[in-house]
Motif scaffolding. Structure first.
Motif, PDB file in Angstrom:
ATOM      1  N   GLN A 159      -4.717  -4.991  -6.046  1.00 36.49           N
ATOM      2  CA  GLN A 159      -5.427  -4.046  -6.908  1.00 36.49           C
ATOM      3  C   GLN A 159      -5.521  -4.524  -8.354  1.00 36.49           C
ATOM      4  O   GLN A 159      -6.416  -4.092  -9.092  1.00 36.49           O
ATOM      5  N   ASP A 160      -4.620  -5.407  -8.775  1.00 40.55           N
ATOM      6  CA  ASP A 160      -4.661  -5.882 -10.158  1.00 40.55           C
ATOM      7  C   ASP A 160      -5.307  -7.255 -10.283  1.00 40.55           C
ATOM      8  O   ASP A 160      -5.273  -7.883 -11.343  1.00 40.55           O
ATOM      9  N   VAL A 184      -9.225  -7.456   1.469  1.00 41.94           N
ATOM     10  CA  VAL A 184      -8.653  -6.502   0.506  1.00 41.94           C
ATOM     11  C   VAL A 184      -7.814  -7.269  -0.513  1.00 41.94           C
ATOM     12  O   VAL A 184      -6.719  -7.734  -0.203  1.00 41.94           O
ATOM     13  N   PHE A 231       0.877  -1.165   0.000  1.00 40.81           N
ATOM     14  CA  PHE A 231       0.000   0.000   0.000  1.00 40.81           C
ATOM     15  C   PHE A 231       0.916   1.216   0.000  1.00 40.81           C
ATOM     16  O   PHE A 231       1.606   1.480   0.977  1.00 40.81           O
TER      17      PHE A 231
END
Length: 343
Positions: A264-265, A261, A48
């Motif tokens: 992101q990809d 979580v 992050f």
């Protein structure tokens, strides 16, 4: 004051910083407990992105030691939990009551476009409206208000009906909080899928009806034996493979909730015909609102949620790296930092 500072990826330094002074509308809190979150872990590992140096830590509670000139509802000596999620209260999302989706979010030590110094420090500054009185609740328990508020927000996302069957994948600290929150909110049957024995056992001890080891048994087959159908499936791990499992679990008309979580990809496969024909829903949940935080503190003060059994490791500021190492090795559950403790 002493603070644990992320100076680079995988690098924590204990530094001396000037103690902050509260602005007119702020309070200054002596931090007595701050939980270590996966967000902190991802900041530490660089997964992050944040600007170094920075002081993380956003699950905190402590005692008010100073207040700004314009503060009227908080006094020195108050015992409080800190809501680290500060919306602008002006954007479209905020005006519609969705402060968690604020376009100009600020976080005290957590994830947001703007991050200010967090609570892995002896003192932290917060706006007056973002501290909640905790009464005589132990600080280490009050520090769970932020993650519990996220769980309360998650339950609100799925329109839970009394008696619903809920399956939660993952029994880490968040999965265990979710299990209890669904139970306290009216779920009829709560089932937890978790391969680690002691986590699965703790889920049962804290109110889950069934615990399934997905390594030793087929989850779908076991569910067919236990319940007539699944109303809500919750993914609390954050991996594409477990998200796809969660997507496969709800019965017709059911819902899959993504809490973990994912990268992101990451991508997952969805069967659009099943979504159409079975009227299933895929729902996300992000962060919390001020109302969620207030409700979380009420849950904790009224002992609706057992958080004490989730705390397995306790450190002073100098133990933050050890806490991250334990999380990487999946050792224990909740790590708690006491910034004003020597060790």
């Amino acid at each position: 004051m002493k603070a644990a500072v992320l100076t680079d990826e995988r690098t924590v330094a204990i530094e001396e910083h000037e103690r902050p002074n509260p602005d007119d509308g702020d309070v200054l809190v002596r931090v007595n407990a701050c939980g270590v979150c996966m967000t902190d872990y991802h900041m530490y590992h660089g997964t992050f992105p944040v600007e170094f140096p920075m002081i993380p830590g956003h699950e905190s509670a402590g005692e008010v030691v100073a207040v700004g000139d314009d503060v009227s509802n908080v006094a020195v000596g108050d015992r409080v939990a800190i809501n680290p999620s500060i919306p602008c209260n002006d954007c479209r999302a905020c005006q519609s009551g969705k402060e968690n989706l604020c376009e100009n979010f600020t976080s005290i030590g957590g994830a947001a476009d703007t991050i200010i110094d967090g609570a892995f420090a002896e003192y932290v500054r917060a706006p007056e409206g973002y501290v909640e009185p905790v009464g005589e609740l132990a600080y280490r328990q009050a520090a769970f208000a932020e993650p519990l508020a996220c769980c309360i927000h998650a339950v609100d996302q799925v329109d839970l009906e009394s008696g619903d069957t809920v399956v939660i994948i993952g029994a880490g600290p968040i999965g265990l909080l979710l299990s209890q929150t669904f139970r306290a909110s009216g779920a009829g049957t709560v089932i937890v899928s978790e391969p680690v024995d002691h986590r699965r056992e703790l889920a049962l001890e804290t109110g889950a009806d069934y615990g399934i080891d997905p390594v030793e048994t087929d989850l779908r087959s076991e569910l067919d034996e236990l319940v007539d159908g699944v109303d809500i499936a919750v993914e609390a791990v954050g991996l594409p493979e477990t998200i796809e499992i969660a997507l496969s679990l709800p019965s017709a008309g059911g819902t899959t909730l993504i809490f973990g979580v994912p990268p992101q990809d990451a991508t997952v496969e969805i069967d659009p015909f099943s979504v159409y024909y079975d009227e299933t829903e895929l729902v996300g949940t992000f962060s919390l609102t001020p109302n969620d935080f207030s409700r979380a503190v009420t849950f904790l003060r009224n002992e609706r949620i057992d958080v004490e059994s989730l705390i397995t490791d306790e450190y002073g500021l100098g133990g933050l790296t050890d806490a991250f190492d334990g999380m990487e090795d999946k050792e224990g559950l909740k790590k708690m930092i006491y910034p004003n403790r020597d060790k």
